[in-house]
Design a protein around this motif. Structure first.
Motif, PDB file in Angstrom:
ATOM      1  N   MET A 235       0.837  -1.206   0.000  1.00  0.00           N
ATOM      2  CA  MET A 235       0.000   0.000   0.000  1.00  0.00           C
ATOM      3  C   MET A 235       0.863   1.244   0.000  1.00  0.00           C
ATOM      4  SD  MET A 235      -3.188  -0.634   2.398  1.00  0.00           S
ATOM      5  CE  MET A 235      -4.295  -1.977   2.087  1.00  0.00           C
ATOM      6  N   SER A 236       0.285   2.329  -0.486  1.00  0.00           N
ATOM      7  CA  SER A 236       0.977   3.602  -0.373  1.00  0.00           C
ATOM      8  C   SER A 236       0.065   4.614   0.307  1.00  0.00           C
ATOM      9  CB  SER A 236       1.432   4.071  -1.756  1.00  0.00           C
ATOM     10  OG  SER A 236       2.163   5.243  -1.625  1.00  0.00           O
ATOM     11  N   CYS A 237      -0.978   5.072  -0.427  1.00  0.00           N
ATOM     12  CA  CYS A 237      -1.796   6.151   0.137  1.00  0.00           C
ATOM     13  C   CYS A 237      -2.747   5.666   1.246  1.00  0.00           C
ATOM     14  CB  CYS A 237      -2.584   6.848  -0.965  1.00  0.00           C
ATOM     15  SG  CYS A 237      -3.877   5.823  -1.688  1.00  0.00           S
ATOM     16  N   GLY A 238      -3.284   4.447   1.078  1.00  0.00           N
ATOM     17  CA  GLY A 238      -4.289   3.954   2.024  1.00  0.00           C
ATOM     18  C   GLY A 238      -5.653   4.582   1.812  1.00  0.00           C
ATOM     19  N   GLY A 240      -7.275   4.934  -1.521  1.00  0.00           N
ATOM     20  CA  GLY A 240      -7.897   4.691  -2.826  1.00  0.00           C
ATOM     21  C   GLY A 240      -7.439   5.641  -3.915  1.00  0.00           C
ATOM     22  N   GLN A 241      -6.254   6.234  -3.739  1.00  0.00           N
ATOM     23  CA  GLN A 241      -5.792   7.253  -4.695  1.00  0.00           C
ATOM     24  C   GLN A 241      -4.648   6.774  -5.593  1.00  0.00           C
ATOM     25  OE1 GLN A 241      -7.195  10.373  -4.782  1.00  0.00           O
ATOM     26  NE2 GLN A 241      -8.610   9.766  -3.174  1.00  0.00           N
ATOM     27  N   CYS A 242      -3.827   5.820  -5.114  1.00  0.00           N
ATOM     28  CA  CYS A 242      -2.547   5.588  -5.796  1.00  0.00           C
ATOM     29  C   CYS A 242      -2.543   4.339  -6.679  1.00  0.00           C
ATOM     30  CB  CYS A 242      -1.424   5.499  -4.778  1.00  0.00           C
ATOM     31  SG  CYS A 242      -1.465   3.975  -3.812  1.00  0.00           S
ATOM     32  N   ASN A 243      -3.559   3.496  -6.580  1.00  0.00           N
ATOM     33  CA  ASN A 243      -3.647   2.301  -7.426  1.00  0.00           C
ATOM     34  C   ASN A 243      -2.726   1.155  -7.004  1.00  0.00           C
ATOM     35  OD1 ASN A 243      -5.470   1.820  -9.356  1.00  0.00           O
ATOM     36  ND2 ASN A 243      -4.421   2.938 -10.984  1.00  0.00           N
ATOM     37  N   HIS A 244      -2.009   1.289  -5.862  1.00  0.00           N
ATOM     38  CA  HIS A 244      -1.024   0.271  -5.487  1.00  0.00           C
ATOM     39  C   HIS A 244      -1.655  -1.049  -5.056  1.00  0.00           C
ATOM     40  CE1 HIS A 244       2.296   3.092  -5.522  1.00  0.00           C
ATOM     41  NE2 HIS A 244       3.105   2.135  -5.132  1.00  0.00           N
ATOM     42  N   CYS A 245      -2.886  -0.998  -4.546  1.00  0.00           N
ATOM     43  CA  CYS A 245      -3.380  -2.150  -3.780  1.00  0.00           C
ATOM     44  C   CYS A 245      -4.543  -2.859  -4.462  1.00  0.00           C
ATOM     45  CB  CYS A 245      -3.817  -1.654  -2.401  1.00  0.00           C
ATOM     46  SG  CYS A 245      -5.244  -0.582  -2.504  1.00  0.00           S
ATOM     47  N   TYR A 251     -10.062  -2.098  -4.520  1.00  0.00           N
ATOM     48  CA  TYR A 251      -8.880  -1.590  -3.806  1.00  0.00           C
ATOM     49  C   TYR A 251      -8.905  -2.179  -2.398  1.00  0.00           C
ATOM     50  CZ  TYR A 251      -8.522   1.986  -7.440  1.00  0.00           C
ATOM     51  OH  TYR A 251      -8.386   2.634  -8.631  1.00  0.00           O
ATOM     52  N   CYS A 253      -7.332  -1.132   0.149  1.00  0.00           N
ATOM     53  CA  CYS A 253      -7.370  -0.091   1.191  1.00  0.00           C
ATOM     54  C   CYS A 253      -8.770   0.487   1.397  1.00  0.00           C
ATOM     55  CB  CYS A 253      -6.386   1.018   0.868  1.00  0.00           C
ATOM     56  SG  CYS A 253      -6.802   1.973  -0.593  1.00  0.00           S
TER      57      CYS A 253
HETATM   58  S1  FES Z   1      -3.050   2.121  -1.143  1.00  0.00           S
HETATM   59 FE1  FES Z   1      -3.330   3.691  -2.636  1.00  0.00          FE
HETATM   60  S2  FES Z   1      -5.093   2.992  -3.715  1.00  0.00           S
HETATM   61 FE2  FES Z   1      -4.922   1.598  -2.060  1.00  0.00          FE
END
Ligand code: FES
Ligand SMILES: Cc1cc2nc3c(=O)[nH]c(=O)nc-3n(C[C@H](O)[C@H](O)[C@H](O)COP(=O)(O)OP(=O)(O)OC[C@H]3O[C@@H](n4cnc5c(N)ncnc54)[C@H](O)[C@@H]3O)c2cc1C
Length: 272
Positions: A235-238, A240-245, A251, A253
């Motif tokens: 995860m990065s942003c936690g 729902g903004q960064c698309n990592h998860c 998502y 997060c």
């Molecule tokens: S951690 Fe960034 S979208 Fe889920």
């Protein structure tokens, strides 16, 4: 106008650190800096090092403190392991969806955990026990690598004595202190004594364990909608903004971390 920065952490103090097993510790933060519901997670920051997501392991009904049970794997977790009671950490959250406890009422709740995956399940278990008469029966099935890797050793005998609670443990490799079952967690899933029409299963553990336990629980008779899986992704942003998860179109997060098998069964490799 006040602008609230969603990435800003709240400073809070570690008051106790307990070694659960080699490589796993429970960190207590007091006073309780944020409220949460069982299943939600928070981002913990070690000043000067970085942040990582963790799910509280304490009861959401405990108003005095917040606990996290954490395995040392890399940069942030190693820095956390070097901290002492009295040191400051940062916290932001809670994020994600909770376990829908209202859907568990009147049912048998079958909890399966592996390794440090017991952390969010402990929080769930304590939330269930808080209103124990709302549930028909609570089962815990937990696997650890060896007897010394079992977490919450001081609580398990007490929990096992509770009426309507049934706990069974296994270890991958036993030793001279161990009289219980030996083998990966699926060895204690050969018998699942629930009414599949009136029960839910909840699973959290390493990806390989999640994969085989999910397969076994579906074969045994749980429906995909009644099978709740605690998903992990980097995860990065936690937020729902960064698309990592992402898991498929969801998502972790924001839509998770608790997702049902019905929500993710079309994803090619959901457990990575
Ligand atoms: S951690 Fe960034 S979208 Fe889920
Ligand atoms: C919603 C959510 C809840 C979580 N709750 C908990 C919790 O309650 N307790 C807990 O201990 N962890 C939990 N995790 C996992 C935790 O976030 C990671 O272990 C942490 O981000 C690792 O950070 P790090 O900087 O120490 O490791 P990094 O330096 O980022 O990684 C170092 C190495 O470890 C590997 N690694 C990363 N995570 C894991 C892992 N989980 N297991 C094994 N190897 C790993 C990486 O692939 C990399 O090779 C959770 C994760 C999510 C997404």
């Amino acid at each position: 106008m006040t602008i609230i920065n969603p990435y800003e952490s709240l400073p809070c103090r570690l008051t106790e650190i307990v070694e659960e097993s080699p490589g796993i510790k429970t960190f207590t933060i007091s006073p309780k800096p944020i409220n949460f519901e069982a299943g939600q997670f928070a981002e913990l920051t070690v000043p000067g090092v970085g942040e990582a997501p963790f799910t509280p392991s304490s009861s959401p009904f405990d108003n005095d403190k917040l606990e996290f049970t954490i395995m040392k794997v890399g940069r942030v977790t190693t820095a956390l392991f070097n901290l002492k009671p009295g040191d400051l950490v940062g916290i932001r959250g809670p994020y994600g969806k909770r376990y829908p406890l209202e859907k568990f009422r009147g049912k048998e709740v079958f909890i399966v955990g592996g390794g440090v995956g017991f952390a969010p399940l402990r929080s769930l278990f304590l939330a269930l026990v808080h209103n124990i008469n709302d549930y028909k029966k609570i089962y815990i099935r937990y696997g650890a690598r060896s007897p010394k890797d079992i977490v919450y050793k001081q609580f398990l005998p007490k929990w096992d004595k509770l009426e309507n609670v049934d706990i069974l443990l296994t270890v991958d490799v036993g030793d001279e202190t161990w009289n219980g079952r030996v083998g990966v967690v699926t060895v204690i899933l050969d018998e699942i004594p629930v009414d599949f029409n009136n029960s839910v299963a909840i699973v959290c553990g390493p990806p390989i364990m999640m994969k085989f336990v999910t397969k076994r629980l579906l074969e045994a008779g749980f429906s995909g909608a009644d099978l709740y899986l605690s998903m992990e992704r980097n995860m990065s942003c936690g937020l729902g903004q960064c698309n990592h998860c992402r898991v498929g179109e969801l998502y972790v997060c924001k839509d998770g971390p608790v997702l049902t098998w019905s929500q993710i069964k079309h994803v090619r490799e959901p457990f990575v």
